[in-house]
Design a protein around this motif. Structure first.
Motif, PDB file in Angstrom:
ATOM      1  N   UNK A 115       0.852  -1.185   0.000  1.00 40.52           N
ATOM      2  CA  UNK A 115       0.000   0.000   0.000  1.00 40.52           C
ATOM      3  C   UNK A 115       0.886   1.232   0.000  1.00 40.52           C
ATOM      4  N   UNK A 116       0.663   2.084  -0.969  1.00 45.35           N
ATOM      5  CA  UNK A 116       1.423   3.329  -1.068  1.00 45.35           C
ATOM      6  C   UNK A 116       0.816   4.366  -0.129  1.00 45.35           C
ATOM      7  N   UNK A 117       1.632   5.292   0.287  1.00 44.37           N
ATOM      8  CA  UNK A 117       1.134   6.371   1.126  1.00 44.37           C
ATOM      9  C   UNK A 117       1.951   6.528   2.387  1.00 44.37           C
ATOM     10  N   UNK A 118       1.524   7.449   3.192  1.00 48.13           N
ATOM     11  CA  UNK A 118       2.229   7.754   4.437  1.00 48.13           C
ATOM     12  C   UNK A 118       1.533   7.016   5.568  1.00 48.13           C
ATOM     13  N   UNK A 119       2.314   6.372   6.405  1.00 49.66           N
ATOM     14  CA  UNK A 119       1.720   5.656   7.529  1.00 49.66           C
ATOM     15  C   UNK A 119       1.347   6.643   8.632  1.00 49.66           C
ATOM     16  N   UNK A 120       0.499   6.180   9.517  1.00 50.88           N
ATOM     17  CA  UNK A 120       0.076   7.026  10.631  1.00 50.88           C
ATOM     18  C   UNK A 120       1.231   7.293  11.586  1.00 50.88           C
ATOM     19  N   UNK A 121       1.030   8.319  12.387  1.00 50.41           N
ATOM     20  CA  UNK A 121       2.018   8.605  13.424  1.00 50.41           C
ATOM     21  C   UNK A 121       1.916   7.574  14.526  1.00 50.41           C
ATOM     22  N   UNK A 122       2.979   7.391  15.262  1.00 51.93           N
ATOM     23  CA  UNK A 122       2.967   6.493  16.409  1.00 51.93           C
ATOM     24  C   UNK A 122       3.411   5.079  16.040  1.00 51.93           C
ATOM     25  N   UNK A 123       3.178   4.205  16.964  1.00 51.84           N
ATOM     26  CA  UNK A 123       3.603   2.820  16.791  1.00 51.84           C
ATOM     27  C   UNK A 123       2.724   2.136  15.742  1.00 51.84           C
ATOM     28  N   UNK A 124       3.338   1.386  14.812  1.00 46.05           N
ATOM     29  CA  UNK A 124       2.533   0.681  13.811  1.00 46.05           C
ATOM     30  C   UNK A 124       1.691  -0.412  14.457  1.00 46.05           C
ATOM     31  N   UNK A 125       0.536  -0.682  13.867  1.00 48.34           N
ATOM     32  CA  UNK A 125      -0.328  -1.723  14.398  1.00 48.34           C
ATOM     33  C   UNK A 125       0.286  -3.089  14.163  1.00 48.34           C
ATOM     34  N   UNK A 126      -0.071  -4.036  15.018  1.00 51.07           N
ATOM     35  CA  UNK A 126       0.402  -5.402  14.879  1.00 51.07           C
ATOM     36  C   UNK A 126      -0.210  -6.019  13.624  1.00 51.07           C
ATOM     37  N   UNK A 127       0.642  -6.582  12.779  1.00 56.09           N
ATOM     38  CA  UNK A 127       0.160  -7.261  11.583  1.00 56.09           C
ATOM     39  C   UNK A 127       0.216  -8.757  11.812  1.00 56.09           C
ATOM     40  N   UNK A 128      -0.496  -9.488  10.976  1.00 53.69           N
ATOM     41  CA  UNK A 128      -0.539 -10.943  11.095  1.00 53.69           C
ATOM     42  C   UNK A 128       0.854 -11.522  10.909  1.00 53.69           C
ATOM     43  N   UNK A 129       1.618 -10.981   9.955  1.00 55.83           N
ATOM     44  CA  UNK A 129       2.969 -11.474   9.702  1.00 55.83           C
ATOM     45  C   UNK A 129       3.875 -11.236  10.904  1.00 55.83           C
ATOM     46  N   UNK A 130       3.713 -10.091  11.548  1.00 55.20           N
ATOM     47  CA  UNK A 130       4.521  -9.791  12.736  1.00 55.20           C
ATOM     48  C   UNK A 130       4.199 -10.768  13.868  1.00 55.20           C
ATOM     49  N   UNK A 131       2.911 -11.052  14.042  1.00 51.81           N
ATOM     50  CA  UNK A 131       2.491 -11.996  15.081  1.00 51.81           C
ATOM     51  C   UNK A 131       3.055 -13.385  14.800  1.00 51.81           C
ATOM     52  N   UNK A 132       3.037 -13.794  13.529  1.00 52.67           N
ATOM     53  CA  UNK A 132       3.600 -15.102  13.171  1.00 52.67           C
ATOM     54  C   UNK A 132       5.101 -15.140  13.426  1.00 52.67           C
ATOM     55  N   UNK A 137       9.557 -17.111  16.707  1.00 53.92           N
ATOM     56  CA  UNK A 137      10.694 -16.790  17.567  1.00 53.92           C
ATOM     57  C   UNK A 137      10.493 -17.383  18.956  1.00 53.92           C
ATOM     58  N   UNK A 138       9.265 -17.289  19.489  1.00 52.11           N
ATOM     59  CA  UNK A 138       8.981 -17.860  20.807  1.00 52.11           C
ATOM     60  C   UNK A 138       9.181 -19.368  20.815  1.00 52.11           C
ATOM     61  N   UNK A 139       8.882 -20.000  19.693  1.00 52.79           N
ATOM     62  CA  UNK A 139       9.071 -21.446  19.601  1.00 52.79           C
ATOM     63  C   UNK A 139      10.513 -21.820  19.274  1.00 52.79           C
ATOM     64  N   UNK A 140      11.326 -20.815  18.910  1.00 52.92           N
ATOM     65  CA  UNK A 140      12.716 -21.095  18.571  1.00 52.92           C
ATOM     66  C   UNK A 140      12.885 -21.664  17.183  1.00 52.92           C
ATOM     67  N   UNK A 141      11.966 -21.383  16.279  1.00 46.01           N
ATOM     68  CA  UNK A 141      12.042 -21.879  14.902  1.00 46.01           C
ATOM     69  C   UNK A 141      12.559 -20.762  14.010  1.00 46.01           C
ATOM     70  N   UNK A 142      13.879 -20.708  13.822  1.00 44.82           N
ATOM     71  CA  UNK A 142      14.463 -19.707  12.940  1.00 44.82           C
ATOM     72  C   UNK A 142      14.674 -20.355  11.584  1.00 44.82           C
TER      73      UNK A 142
END
Length: 191
Positions: A115-132, A137-142
């Motif tokens: 998505x093109x454009x300027x992101x909002x100010x502040x901390x970015x929202x949690x995305x599904x990819x970030x959660x995965x 990482x919590x499981x130690x699967x690198x």
């Protein structure tokens, strides 16, 4: 299914705790977790889900929070695991389904939309990819999947977390895993 409609079974003292635990695992928990494979759940939201689960488990055992009984006791009596692990398991299962799809499938094409454009100010929202990525990482699967999920900002966060973990645990296993991950992502030679 609403909790109040199931309370006749869950709060009946004549029904054994084992049967209540089975009913909870079969009917109530799947209702709570419906569609959770796609939720980019934050820690605060996971905490709220866990609190709701523990309230139901306490209520079905006929106890209250003021009885000061540890949560592990309720889980052992009802033979129920943590809901956080079930959430993670569902997300990773869905991730496997997504990865096995053909690259031309609409689901896979939607992953690469930028998505093109300027992101909002502040901390970015949690995305599904970030959660995965955090789940892996919590499981130690690198592995390959963690590499493909991590963008640069998440990678910096992983490096900081792993360095702090290695500093607190007085071992360098976490740092070595981070270096290995960084070398694969940035294609550093000699590793």
């Amino acid at each position: 299914m609403r909790w109040r409609s199931a309370s006749g079974v869950m709060c009946d003292k004549r029904i054994s705790l084992k049967l209540k635990g089975k009913f909870y695992r079969v009917a109530i928990r799947p209702t709570m977790l419906y569609g959770s494979e796609c939720w980019p759940m934050t820690k605060a939201q996971a905490s709220q889900v866990e609190v709701a689960e523990m309230r139901m488990l306490r209520w079905s055992c006929g106890k209250t929070l003021s009885d000061r009984i540890p949560t592990g006791v309720f889980r052992a009596e009802l033979e129920v695991g943590t809901i956080i692990n079930k959430l993670r398991e569902g997300r990773l299962r869905w991730f496997g389904h997504v990865r096995r799809r053909d690259r031309t499938a609409p689901l896979r094409r939607a992953e690469s939309i930028h998505v093109e454009g300027i992101r909002r100010r502040g901390r970015p929202k949690m995305r599904w990819e970030d959660r995965l990525a955090k789940d892996l990482i919590e499981l130690g699967r690198f592995g390959i999947y963690a590499e493909t999920l991590l963008n640069l900002s998440t990678l910096y966060m992983v490096v900081i977390i792993c360095v702090l973990m290695s500093a607190f645990s007085y071992t360098f296993r976490a740092f070595d895993a981070t270096f290995l991950l960084c070398s694969r992502v940035f294609s550093v030679d000699g590793v």
